[in-house]
Design an enzyme around this catalytic site. Structure first.
Site, PDB file in Angstrom:
ATOM      1  N   TYR A  54      24.458  54.708   2.728  1.00 58.47           N
ATOM      2  CA  TYR A  54      25.382  55.225   3.064  1.00 58.47           C
ATOM      3  C   TYR A  54      26.166  55.645   4.029  1.00 58.47           C
ATOM      4  O   TYR A  54      25.297  56.270   4.811  1.00 58.47           O
ATOM      5  CB  TYR A  54      25.106  56.572   2.201  1.00 58.47           C
ATOM      6  N   GLU A  56      29.402  57.488   4.817  1.00 54.80           N
ATOM      7  CA  GLU A  56      30.559  58.355   4.956  1.00 54.80           C
ATOM      8  C   GLU A  56      30.953  58.278   6.356  1.00 54.80           C
ATOM      9  O   GLU A  56      30.129  59.634   7.080  1.00 54.80           O
ATOM     10  CB  GLU A  56      30.530  59.117   4.159  1.00 54.80           C
ATOM     11  N   ASP A 203      51.707  43.551   3.059  1.00 49.84           N
ATOM     12  CA  ASP A 203      50.853  43.034   2.420  1.00 49.84           C
ATOM     13  C   ASP A 203      50.271  41.675   2.335  1.00 49.84           C
ATOM     14  O   ASP A 203      51.939  40.914   1.904  1.00 49.84           O
ATOM     15  CB  ASP A 203      51.252  43.520   1.040  1.00 49.84           C
ATOM     16  N   THR A 229      44.069  41.911   1.253  1.00 49.05           N
ATOM     17  CA  THR A 229      42.306  41.822   1.011  1.00 49.05           C
ATOM     18  C   THR A 229      42.028  40.650   1.722  1.00 49.05           C
ATOM     19  O   THR A 229      42.191  39.819   2.619  1.00 49.05           O
ATOM     20  CB  THR A 229      42.183  40.827  -1.120  1.00 49.05           C
ATOM     21  N   LYS A 232      40.755  36.034  -0.229  1.00 55.75           N
ATOM     22  CA  LYS A 232      41.347  35.016  -1.019  1.00 55.75           C
ATOM     23  C   LYS A 232      41.343  33.547  -0.078  1.00 55.75           C
ATOM     24  O   LYS A 232      40.745  33.395   0.333  1.00 55.75           O
ATOM     25  CB  LYS A 232      42.958  35.691  -1.397  1.00 55.75           C
ATOM     26  N   ARG A 238      34.724  40.163  -1.439  1.00 52.78           N
ATOM     27  CA  ARG A 238      36.201  40.330  -2.316  1.00 52.78           C
ATOM     28  C   ARG A 238      35.664  41.882  -1.245  1.00 52.78           C
ATOM     29  O   ARG A 238      34.767  43.160  -1.357  1.00 52.78           O
ATOM     30  CB  ARG A 238      35.208  41.174  -3.459  1.00 52.78           C
TER      31      ARG A 238
HETATM   32  C1  PLP Z   1      49.839  41.018  -2.701  1.00 56.50           C
HETATM   33  C2  PLP Z   1      48.405  41.451  -3.047  1.00 56.50           C
HETATM   34  N1  PLP Z   1      48.312  43.139  -2.998  1.00 56.50           N
HETATM   35  C3  PLP Z   1      47.473  43.789  -3.183  1.00 56.50           C
HETATM   36  C4  PLP Z   1      46.177  42.575  -4.488  1.00 56.50           C
HETATM   37  C5  PLP Z   1      44.964  43.412  -4.841  1.00 56.50           C
HETATM   38  O1  PLP Z   1      43.885  42.851  -4.859  1.00 56.50           O
HETATM   39  P1  PLP Z   1      42.631  43.583  -5.358  1.00 56.50           P
HETATM   40  O2  PLP Z   1      42.710  42.968  -6.468  1.00 56.50           O
HETATM   41  O3  PLP Z   1      41.875  43.209  -4.759  1.00 56.50           O
HETATM   42  O4  PLP Z   1      42.129  45.120  -5.805  1.00 56.50           O
HETATM   43  C6  PLP Z   1      46.588  41.714  -4.470  1.00 56.50           C
HETATM   44  C7  PLP Z   1      45.048  41.071  -5.614  1.00 56.50           C
HETATM   45  O5  PLP Z   1      45.895  40.060  -6.261  1.00 56.50           O
HETATM   46  C8  PLP Z   1      47.857  40.750  -4.074  1.00 56.50           C
HETATM   47  O6  PLP Z   1      47.919  39.820  -4.717  1.00 56.50           O
END
Ligand code: PLP
Length: 429
Positions: A54, A56, A203, A229, A232, A238
């Site tokens: 842990y 935090e 994002d 993320t 991918k 993950r």
């Molecule tokens: C553009 C986008 N943002 C956020 C996410 C969310 O990621 P997670 O599934 O790891 O929560 C995804 C997942 O597919 C995504 O494609």
């Protein structure tokens, strides 16, 4: 030989399922654009003793003792993330992409009385649930508005995005997508955000590996906050990652902890350090480039088979095709492909007349197959198999014949993460 000797000894039922999933992943053509094969080194760090700790807080500001090695691990990961993406600040603690996005909104819209409007790409045209879709809590906590793509070309129309932004006057404009096959012009989004006085959130969950590998322009110079993320195209564990300008650093850190999360997953953070090191190697640049070359080859193979490919091709890792041009729904196509060992997912096409549960499209991606060293020749073959399997979806012997060919192909292209041995094909029987 078992890959999980300790699970096998303690829990044979689970070990058997793991072994079969291991074989399934090896012998299947993984065409889901958000999936990849993490290396053995990434998986080893994920499964390390860091699961036990842990911590935090942030390095040197923790609520628990015993951080002598945890702090330098998190610092190493932060430094690698900043260096790879050229960012001022990195937070490596988000548990995944969805919590990273929630933290980004919380950091960007801080004050109680602040305008809570966010403007993002609609889900059915390629946006993500966390971009304010009605079933996501992001639309409960923030007032979500959406822009779409052009009705004819299905490409982002930046003039229309600008008009929408002038109408909505959001606090935050979100750019980035979960299903968009073309390049995103982050400079253009920045200009629109500046014009309406909004902050810009990029994002890059899907394209982070392409950005890191120099095959997609980076949003880092333009966006106030970048979320992604890590599993991918980036090919890590993950997890989630937030990059931002120095002036946003404190708000982002406070939004992640203590705002939304408790103890960070140190095992994932360490595995991310490994993945970031892998992504900083010259081979990764070649990998990112090849992903795009392969996507174009896959799109061309589908076009040659008479299939409608959304936007007519791809600039990134993703190809979206209209299964109705193969006389199937998206779900029917994806199910037939799965039987044939071609793993993908049904997806809406822009302005889809069908329901999201059984949409018109199928979403494909090349990150995983490119990790196995495949090139345009294999993409052509796979494109042909996709057309054949969807067209022959009620012909089980034909689907099984294709599946055996897919398995032969997979056996010739060993995947990262399978260094300790190729799984027995008989596990799939
Ligand atoms: C553009 C986008 N943002 C956020 C996410 C969310 O990621 P997670 O599934 O790891 O929560 C995804 C997942 O597919 C995504 O494609």
């Amino acid at each position: 030989m078992s890959h999980t000797p300790f699970v096998t000894a303690k829990d044979p039922d689970l070990a058997q399922l793991l072994a079969r999933e291991n074989a399934r992943q090896f012998y299947t053509a993984k065409l889901i654009p958000s999936e990849n094969y993490a290396s053995n080194a990434v998986m080893e760090a994920t499964g390390s003793v860091l699961c036990n700790k842990y911590s935090e807080g942030y390095p040197r500001k923790r609520y628990y003792e015993g951080q002598q090695f945890i702090d330098p691990i998190e610092e190493l990961t932060i430094d690698r993330a900043k260096a790879l993406f050229g960012a001022d600040h990195a937070n490596v603690q988000p548990y995944s992409g969805s919590p990273a996005n929630l933290a980004a909104y919380v950091a960007l819209i801080k004050k109680k009385n602040e305008n809570k409007r966010i403007l993002a790409l609609s889900l059915s045209e390629g946006g993500h649930l966390t971009h304010g879709h009605k079933v996501s809590v992001t639309s409960r906590f923030f007032e979500a508005h959406h822009y779409t793509v052009d009705r004819d070309t299905h490409v982002l129309d930046y003039d229309a995005v600008r008009e929408r932004a002038l109408e909505v006057m959001p606090s935050v404009i979100v750019c980035g997508a979960t299903c968009y096959p073309r390049e995103i012009d982050f400079a253009r989004f920045r200009a629109i955000a500046d014009e309406v006085g909004a902050k810009l959130l990029a994002d890059i969950a899907h394209i982070a590996g392409l950005v890191a590998g120099g095959s997609h322009p980076s949003p880092v110079p333009y966006a106030d906050v970048v979320t992604t993320t890590t599993h991918k195209t980036l090919r890590g564990p993950r997890g989630g990652l937030i990059l931002c300008k120095q002036k946003m650093a404190r708000s982002v850190d406070r939004a992640v902890f203590p705002g939304l999360q408790g103890g960070p997953h140190n095992n994932t953070i360490a595995a991310l350090a490994v993945a970031l090191k892998e992504a900083a190697q010259p081979e990764f640049q070649a990998y990112a480039h090849q992903i795009v070359v392969n996507s174009r080859a896959l799109a061309d193979a589908l076009l040659a088979g008479g299939v409608r490919v959304i936007t007519g091709g791809s600039d990134n890792h993703l190809v979206l095709f209209d299964a109705t041009t193969l006389d199937a729904t998206g779900k029917e196509a994806a199910v037939a492909m799965d039987i044939a060992g071609l793993e993908a997912n049904a997806n809406t096409v822009p302005f889809d007349p069908r329901s999201p549960m059984d949409p018109s499209g199928v979403r494909l991606g090349t990150p995983a197959l490119t990790s196995r060293g495949m090139g345009p020749d294999e993409m052509k073959l796979i494109g042909e198999w996709i057309c054949q399997s969807v067209r022959s979806r009620s012909d089980m012997p034909e689907l099984i014949r294709i599946r055996e060919q897919v398995r032969d192909l997979m056996a010739a292209f060993p995947a990262p993460g399978f260094e300790s041995g190729v799984p027995a094909r008989s596990l799939l029987d």
